[in-house]
Design an enzyme around this catalytic site. Structure first.
Site, PDB file in Angstrom:
ATOM      1  N   GLU A  83      17.171 -23.525  34.757  1.00  0.00           N
ATOM      2  CA  GLU A  83      15.899 -22.938  34.346  1.00  0.00           C
ATOM      3  C   GLU A  83      14.733 -23.832  34.771  1.00  0.00           C
ATOM      4  O   GLU A  83      13.593 -23.600  34.401  1.00  0.00           O
ATOM      5  CB  GLU A  83      15.854 -22.708  32.838  1.00  0.00           C
ATOM      6  N   CYS A 117      18.823 -21.608  28.870  1.00  0.00           N
ATOM      7  CA  CYS A 117      20.008 -22.474  28.959  1.00  0.00           C
ATOM      8  C   CYS A 117      21.286 -21.725  29.325  1.00  0.00           C
ATOM      9  O   CYS A 117      22.358 -22.332  29.390  1.00  0.00           O
ATOM     10  CB  CYS A 117      20.217 -23.208  27.633  1.00  0.00           C
ATOM     11  N   HIS A 247      26.676 -24.932  22.850  1.00  0.00           N
ATOM     12  CA  HIS A 247      25.454 -25.336  23.542  1.00  0.00           C
ATOM     13  C   HIS A 247      24.697 -26.260  22.593  1.00  0.00           C
ATOM     14  O   HIS A 247      24.538 -25.951  21.417  1.00  0.00           O
ATOM     15  CB  HIS A 247      24.613 -24.107  23.902  1.00  0.00           C
TER      16      HIS A 247
END
Length: 461
Positions: A83, A117, A247
């Protein structure tokens, strides 16, 4: 048809420059423990002017190729998740093609995937699906997750980080995808986004983002449990996962998220919840979904109940995210790399459940089965090649003042052209063989060099 498709090999690169969170707390005038306990972070890696997502990708890929003796001609698909916007049109993948062009291999499918993400997971699933499909040409897939997470001065800055991870995808893997055990949750929310294209910094609603993360987790877990129960004819609970990898924007959220799964098991009356835990959860059984996300009491009780499970199933995944910080697309896979680093001798036959989240929002929960393959594509060899302990020890700690100074320079350089990077004092911190950014010319074209094995500065891509 290819069988046992999954991850054959992995390598990780993160910058050798870092700042201790405890020192950052003192520098920022934050209360003691705000970053180390409140966020659960120990250290933060960051790029100096010599490094970016492209140079980190070069380093992860070339290291994997060298250590596993992979010829670039053996790669048929290359997918990048990131990103960190270097260019609004030209993909990071095209920069990496320089490694393949010199070998005469331009027949490589795939481009970049971008959504906060989550892009690395999209890239990984694309490669796995390709190898499992009729389109597969027999060559390996290669996935790169690369990001530099930076924030404006303020409370979000300590949740930065930087890294690149390379994963080789193919059949007969030691890390196999249980393809039927996959569940996603996609929605439209403004929890974290980057609408200002002149700035690298995001617009963040931290409280909303945490709630969106937990909502996506609930949804994915519910769907994964349902799919498992349809396939296997029995219930699924956290007991069916040997390890759970999240994550990791910051460790405190990982702790809350795992505890949330136990609350889900309680609501489903799953066997993972014993009578003592049921008694503690019962006062919260009638909360609405929204109330459950806002209840601090539930959060506290859940984490108390979850602690022994967390220590066994999650804690071994936390080393790199706590030491390097939030690596955006690479965060989930750095957590998985931590598990391999810590437990590589005991992972054969184990199931690992992965949870990927990207703001905006996108999320997928999927399951991996680990096998005891022979080298070079074995769990123990992946641990050896990554050398996580060695890389962490070799880092150079910056004082917070120098970190802030570097952030200001990078802020100034974002989107800039016509500059040559300063090598003095920084190039020495890079290991021999490391790629780095040399210059950006008047047409915004980026040029990279490679530090020689003898420490000399050589021309590169």
């Amino acid at each position: 048809m290819a069988k046992n498709v999954g991850i054959l090999a992995m390598d990780i690169y993160f910058p050798p420059t870092c700042v201790q969170q405890e020192a950052l707390e003192a520098h920022d005038g934050a209360s003691k423990g705000k970053y180390t306990i409140g966020l659960g972070q120990d250290c933060l890696a960051f790029c100096t002017e010599l490094e970016d997502v492209i140079s980190m990708s070069f380093n992860a890929v070339t290291s994997l190729f060298e250590k596993y003796k992979i010829d670039p001609n053996q790669i048929g698909r290359l997918e990048v998740g990131s990103e960190t916007v270097i260019d609004k049109s030209k993909s990071i993948k095209t920069f990496l093609m320089q490694l393949f062009e010199k070998c005469g291999n331009t027949d490589v499918e795939g481009v970049d995937s971008t959504n906060a993400c989550y892009g690395g997971t999209a890239a990984l699933l694309n490669c796995v699906n390709w190898v499992e499909s009729n389109s597969w040409d027999g060559r390996y897939g290669l996935v790169i997750c690369t990001d530099s997470a930076v924030y404006a001065e303020g409370p979000a800055r300590p949740t930065g980080g930087a890294a690149a991870i390379a994963m080789l995808i193919g059949p007969d893997a030691p890390i196999v995808f249980e393809s039927k055990l996959r569940a996603s949750h996609m929605a439209h929310v403004y929890d974290f986004y980057k609408p200002n294209l002149a700035s690298e910094y995001p617009v963040v609603d931290g409280k909303l983002s945490q709630t969106c993360y937990l909502m996506a987790l609930d949804s994915c877990y519910k769907h994964l449990c349902n799919k498992f129960e349809k396939i296997e004819g029995k219930e699924f609970s956290i007991n069916d996962a040997d390890y759970i990898v999240f994550h990791s924007p910051y460790n405190k959220l990982v702790q809350k998220s795992f505890a949330r799964l136990l609350y889900n098991d309680f609501l489903r009356n799953a066997s993972s919840i014993d009578e003592a835990a049921k008694e503690k959860f019962t006062p919260y059984s009638s909360l609405t979904l929204d109330e459950s996300y806002q209840s601090r009491d539930l959060e506290k009780v859940s984490q108390q109940i979850a602690k022994p499970f967390y220590d066994a199933k999650v804690q071994p995944t936390t080393l790199i995210p706590k030491e390097v910080g939030n690596m955006y697309t690479a965060s989930l896979y750095a957590a998985f790399a931590s598990l391999i680093h810590k437990k590589h001798n005991d992972l054969a036959g184990k199931r690992v459940v992965m949870f990927s989240y990207g703001s905006g929002s996108t999320a997928t929960m999927f399951s991996l089965r680990l096998n005891d393959n022979k080298p070079p594509f074995s769990i123990s060899n992946i641990a050896s090649v990554m050398d996580v302990g060695g890389k962490l020890k070799a880092r150079h700690e910056y004082a917070p003042e120098k970190f802030v100074e570097t952030m200001k320079l990078m802020e100034h350089r974002y989107g800039a052209k016509d500059f040559v990077t300063t090598k003095e004092g920084i190039i020495d911190l890079l290991a021999p063989g490391t790629y780095y950014l040399k210059e950006v010319d008047s047409l915004y074209r980026r040029f990279y060099g490679k530090k020689g094995e003898d420490g000399s500065v050589a021309n590169g891509h």
